[in-house]
Design a protein around this motif. Sequence first.
Motif, mmCIF file in Angstrom:
data_model
loop_
_atom_site.group_PDB
_atom_site.id
_atom_site.type_symbol
_atom_site.label_atom_id
_atom_site.label_comp_id
_atom_site.label_asym_id
_atom_site.label_seq_id
_atom_site.Cartn_x
_atom_site.Cartn_y
_atom_site.Cartn_z
ATOM 1 N N VAL A 173 0.896 -1.619 -0.293
ATOM 2 C CA VAL A 173 0.165 0.336 -0.210
ATOM 3 C C VAL A 173 0.952 1.072 -0.272
ATOM 4 C CG1 VAL A 173 -1.817 1.456 1.344
ATOM 5 C CG2 VAL A 173 -2.161 -1.066 0.932
ATOM 6 N N LEU A 174 1.686 1.181 1.005
ATOM 7 C CA LEU A 174 2.474 2.523 1.362
ATOM 8 C C LEU A 174 3.564 2.687 -0.405
ATOM 9 C CD1 LEU A 174 4.544 2.101 5.232
ATOM 10 C CD2 LEU A 174 2.794 3.410 3.632
ATOM 11 N N THR A 175 3.970 1.578 -0.929
ATOM 12 C CA THR A 175 5.121 1.876 -2.445
ATOM 13 C C THR A 175 3.826 1.928 -3.163
ATOM 14 O OG1 THR A 175 4.542 -0.917 -2.676
ATOM 15 C CG2 THR A 175 6.686 0.375 -1.305
ATOM 16 N N SER A 215 5.656 -2.147 -5.860
ATOM 17 C CA SER A 215 4.712 -2.457 -5.049
ATOM 18 C C SER A 215 4.054 -3.684 -6.206
ATOM 19 C CB SER A 215 3.085 -0.878 -5.501
ATOM 20 O OG SER A 215 2.442 -1.314 -5.857
ATOM 21 N N ASP A 216 4.188 -3.896 -7.337
ATOM 22 C CA ASP A 216 3.961 -5.038 -8.182
ATOM 23 C C ASP A 216 4.382 -6.043 -7.563
ATOM 24 O OD1 ASP A 216 2.968 -3.425 -9.721
ATOM 25 O OD2 ASP A 216 4.166 -3.390 -11.480
ATOM 26 N N VAL A 217 5.936 -6.586 -7.092
ATOM 27 C CA VAL A 217 6.331 -7.444 -6.699
ATOM 28 C C VAL A 217 4.905 -7.966 -5.044
ATOM 29 C CG1 VAL A 217 7.820 -8.668 -5.754
ATOM 30 C CG2 VAL A 217 8.238 -7.535 -7.519
ATOM 31 N N GLY A 218 4.893 -6.833 -4.800
ATOM 32 C CA GLY A 218 3.876 -7.098 -3.272
ATOM 33 C C GLY A 218 2.826 -7.838 -3.366
ATOM 34 N N LYS A 219 2.290 -6.412 -4.570
ATOM 35 C CA LYS A 219 0.514 -7.921 -5.395
ATOM 36 C C LYS A 219 0.950 -9.384 -5.530
ATOM 37 C CE LYS A 219 -1.252 -3.234 -7.091
ATOM 38 N NZ LYS A 219 -0.962 -2.666 -8.544
#
Length: 293
Positions: free
Chosen positions: A80-82, A176-180
């Motif tokens: 969320v933060l990134t 963010s993409d990797v976090g998703k």
Amino acid sequence: MALLSPGIAYSLAAAVIWGTYIFALKRYFSRYPGTVLIVVVNAVAVAWYLPVAVSRVGAAGLPDASAFGASEAAIVAGTVLTTAAAFLVFLRALAAGEVSYVTPINKIVPVFVLPIEVLFLHQRLTPLQVVGVLVATLAVYVANYRTGSLLDPLRKAASARPAQLALLSAACYAVSDVGKRLALQELGIQPELWVPTLLLGVLVVVLPLALREWTPVRADLPKFVVAGAGVAVGEHVTSLAFQQVPASIASPIINTQAVVAVVLGGVLLRERAFATRLVAAGLAVCGVGLIAL
């Protein structure tokens, strides 16, 4: 001829949706500050999406509290933060430099995604898929290129403030993409739960900044309602993509949204350099084809 895998098909659909959304932002919302825009659009998107979330996320779909510890919470919060940081840093880059200079650098997100997944998640891609990632990334760059040397943005990136901010934004988008991908695959969070979590999280992070430069939106409220619906659908389809394929495959396809946007601009608004953008579209198709092999 073999059909595309669902993950790649969702990635392509997301590229079209987000590319159309970018075109709509340029066409209808240019007078609003970016922070205000994201807060209002996200709020409307959540309102559109909540019935879907409530109807599809039951008790069985909620994460197991005993298995959802500090590291899992950190992945969600970090994503969320990134996501919010990437958008805000991109706004700073636009304020410091020209759109035609900043945007192509910002959209080289897959260049960061690939090494992150290979180094930290031990993701393996075939040589053809690696070439496809690079070609799709090049398509995004060419789509935004206007004048001067093709290497100018890269030469200036080491010292120019706008380029540095654009690269930082791209890196944030990559994380963010990797976090998703981690949230939807490794943590097993349902897309119907993830989408409102991400939208609300970004809204909360950006809201204090939006309040400082608030602009009334009542006159264009119907447009915001339509835009919010588009974001809700876009985030849902994007989540389905990241749920089924690695970020290093989904990200370059989804980031060809820039090609969709500039082609729409060339056809409907008769923007300049349309021939260059058609070349970019061809590169995007080739890159996606190699990734899908």
